[in-house]
Scaffold this active site. Structure first.
Site, short mmCIF file in Angstrom:
data_model
loop_
_atom_site.label_atom_id
_atom_site.label_comp_id
_atom_site.label_asym_id
_atom_site.label_seq_id
_atom_site.Cartn_x
_atom_site.Cartn_y
_atom_site.Cartn_z
N ASP A 1 -34.72 -5.11 130.58
CA ASP A 1 -35.93 -4.45 131.08
C ASP A 1 -36.00 -4.51 132.60
OD1 ASP A 1 -36.26 -4.45 128.38
OD2 ASP A 1 -37.79 -6.01 128.36
N GLY B 1 -48.08 -4.15 125.36
CA GLY B 1 -47.69 -4.53 124.00
C GLY B 1 -47.08 -3.39 123.21
N SER C 1 -41.95 -2.49 127.98
CA SER C 1 -41.68 -3.38 129.12
C SER C 1 -42.73 -3.36 130.20
CB SER C 1 -40.31 -3.04 129.73
OG SER C 1 -39.33 -3.32 128.83
N SER C 2 -43.98 -3.47 129.79
CA SER C 2 -45.03 -3.58 130.80
C SER C 2 -44.87 -4.87 131.61
CB SER C 2 -46.41 -3.53 130.15
OG SER C 2 -46.53 -4.55 129.19
C1 GLA Z 1 -37.17 -6.85 124.77
C2 GLA Z 1 -36.43 -7.78 125.70
C3 GLA Z 1 -35.08 -7.20 126.10
C4 GLA Z 1 -34.29 -6.75 124.88
C5 GLA Z 1 -35.15 -5.91 123.95
C6 GLA Z 1 -34.46 -5.56 122.67
O1 GLA Z 1 -37.51 -5.67 125.45
O2 GLA Z 1 -37.19 -8.00 126.87
O3 GLA Z 1 -34.37 -8.14 126.86
O4 GLA Z 1 -33.73 -7.85 124.21
O5 GLA Z 1 -36.37 -6.54 123.64
O6 GLA Z 1 -33.40 -4.71 122.89
#
Ligand code: GLA
Length: 388
Positions: free
Chosen positions: A184, A131, A135-136
Site C-alpha cells: 500500500d 475500512g 488503504s486509507s
Molecule cells: C493489506 C495490506 C497489504 C497487503 C494486502 C493484501 O492491504 O496492507 O500489505 O497484504 O492487504 O494483498
C-alpha cells in the site's frame, strides 16, 4: 446510489489550508497528498515476497502541516474530533491510539531514519473511504510524510520517495501494529498516472504497467463490511504462510512451487500456501493481458483469483462474493475482491456502457439480501504522493 467522487485536489487543499488557519491560528507551510489504492491482482503476496499489481486511486488523503520549534506534535482531522498531542518521542510504539497513530507514527519513523524534525502541527482531510480495503491508512501515512519532509526542506526525489515508503511501512507495522506487507505504501508513493505498478517484493523492484483500458472502466465497490487489519484474521493468514515456508524449508513462499505445496501436512496451511503460489503466478499474465487489452485472460484469471481467496485463503465474505458474481452477470469483463479481505471492496473491469447497469445490479442484489448499501467509485490510475 452511493457514488464517491474524488474531489479536485486544488480545491480540497485550499479548503484544508483555510481550516488549518482557523484551528491553529497560523498558515500551513505545506500540504501533502497521497492516494488510496486498488489492487488488480496479487493479494497477500507482498509479505510472501511475491508480485502485486496495484494502482493509485484519484481519491486521496491530504495533510496540511506547519513546523513547531518545541519538539511537540499536534494531530487533528476534519473527519474525527479526537486530537493527539505529544512529543516526537511519544509518537512512537506504545504512544498514540486510534487513527492518530498512523500520522504521528510517521514523524517518529522519519526521525528514526535521520530526518531532522523540529515538531509539527498537522491537520488531515481523508477522502479515501475508511475500512474499505482501499488503504486509507497508507494514504494518511504517506500524505503526512510528504508534508513533513517538505517542512524539513527535502525535495521529493527518488531517494526521498524510498525514504517515505520505508518510514510509512515502519509507522504501520511498528507503531500501529498492523502486520501488513508494504504494497500500500509502495503504490501510494511510487504510482504513475495512467499506469498500474508491478512490484516484485523479492527484489523490491517496481515498474509502471500502462493499461489498455479503451472502452473500459475500473469500478470499485465498497461493500461497507468493515475491515480491520489489526484484527486477528490478517495476522493468522500471515502466520500460516510462514508456517508453510518453514515446513518446506524455504525463506518465503516465493521460493515454493505448487508440487511441494501440495505435500504440506496440515490441510489449512496447505490451502493458504496454494493461494499464495497460484496468485503470484497470476500477476505477470494479468499485467500483460491488461497492457494488451486481452479481455479473455483477465476474465479467467480474475475468476481464479477470487475463487482462490474465497476457498483457499478464506478472506472473502457473502457481500464480496455477491458483488463479484453480480458484476460479472451484469456484463463486467472480470471481477474479484481486492485488498486485505474480510470485507472491504471488489474491483470490476466493466465496458463503459455497462457501468450504470453493473452498479444498479449490485445495489439491487444487496438490498434484496439485506446487506448495507454499497458505495461505488471509478478507479482512474492516478499519480502517487506529492505536494499540492
Ligand atoms: C493489506 C495490506 C497489504 C497487503 C494486502 C493484501 O492491504 O496492507 O500489505 O497484504 O492487504 O494483498
Amino acid at each position: 446510489m452511493t457514488y464517491l467522487e474524488p474531489g479536485r485536489p486544488d480545491q480540497i487543499a485550499a479548503d484544508l489550508r483555510g481550516a488549518f488557519q482557523q484551528r491553529y491560528g497560523a498558515a500551513a507551510a505545506a500540504v501533502g497528498r497521497a492516494p488510496g489504492r486498488v489492487n488488480l491482482i496479487g493479494e497477500h503476496t507482498d509479505y510472501n515476497r511475491g508480485l502485486v499489481l496495484p494502482l493509485a486511486l484519484p481519491h486521496a488523503t491530504y495533510a496540511a502541516a506547519a513546523p513547531r520549534t518545541d519538539g511537540r506534535v499536534r494531530v487533528a482531522s476534519l473527519q474525527d474530533d479526537s486530537v493527539w498531542e505529544g512529543t516526537l518521542d511519544e509518537a512512537g510504539p506504545g504512544g498514540p491510539r486510534g487513527w492518530a497513530t498512523y500520522a504521528a507514527g510517521v514523524l517518529w519513523a522519519l526521525r528514526e531514519a535521520g530526518v531532522d524534525l523540529p515538531g509539527a502541527d498537522l491537520l488531515v482531510d481523508g477522502r479515501v473511504p475508511l475500512g474499505a480495503g482501499l488503504s486509507s491508512s497508507a494514504a494518511l501515512e504517506c500524505s503526512v510524510a510528504v508534508a513533513v519532509l517538505a517542512l524539513a526542506g527535502r525535495d521529493l526525489d527518488a531517494g526521498a520517495r524510498r525514504l517515505v515508503v520505508d518510514a510509512c511501512i515502519r509507522a504501520e507495522t511498528e507503531v500501529a501494529g498492523a502486520p501488513t506487507g508494504g504494497m500500500d505504501q509502495t503504490v501510494a508513493v511510487l504510482a504513475e498516472e495512467g499506469a498500474a505498478l508491478l512490484v516484485d517484493f523479492d527484489t523490491d523492484e517496481s515498474r509502471p504497467v500502462h493499461l489498455d483500458l479503451a472502452g473500459l472502466t475500473l469500478l470499485v465497490t465498497d461493500t461497507r463490511v468493515s475491515h480491520e487489519l489489526i484484527d486477528g484474521g490478517y495476522a493468522a493468514r500471515r502466520a500460516d504462510c510462514e508456517a508453510a515456508a518453514a515446513e518446506l524449508g524455504v525463506p518465503s513462499l516465493r521460493q515454493a512451487d505448487l508440487e511441494s505445496v501440495e505435500r504440506i501436512g496440515d490441510e489449512r496451511v496447505r490451502r493458504r500456501a496454494r493461494h499464495i503460489v497460484t496468485e503470484t503466478d497470476r500477476v505477470q499474465p494479468v499485467a500483460d493481458a491488461l497492457a494488451a487489452g486481452d479481455r479473455d485472460t483477465v476474465e479467467r484469471l480474475f475468476a481464479l483469483s477470487h475463487a482462490s481467496m474465497r476457498d483457499d485463503f478464506e478472506i472473502s465474505c457473502d457481500e464480496l462474493d455477491a458483488a463479484v458474481a453480480v458484476a460479472v452477470e451484469a456484463g463486467a469483463v472480470g471481477a474479484r475482491m481486492t485488498g486485505g479481505g474480510f470485507g472491504g471492496s471488489s474491483v470490476a473491469i466493466v465496458p463503459d456502457e455497462r457501468v450504470e447497469a453493473v452498479m444498479r445490479a449490485i445495489d439491487t442484489e444487496f438490498a434484496l439480501r439485506g446487506f448495507a448499501t454499497p458505495a461505488h467509485l471509478r478507479a482512474e490510475p492516478s499519480a502517487g504522493a506529492g505536494l499540492v
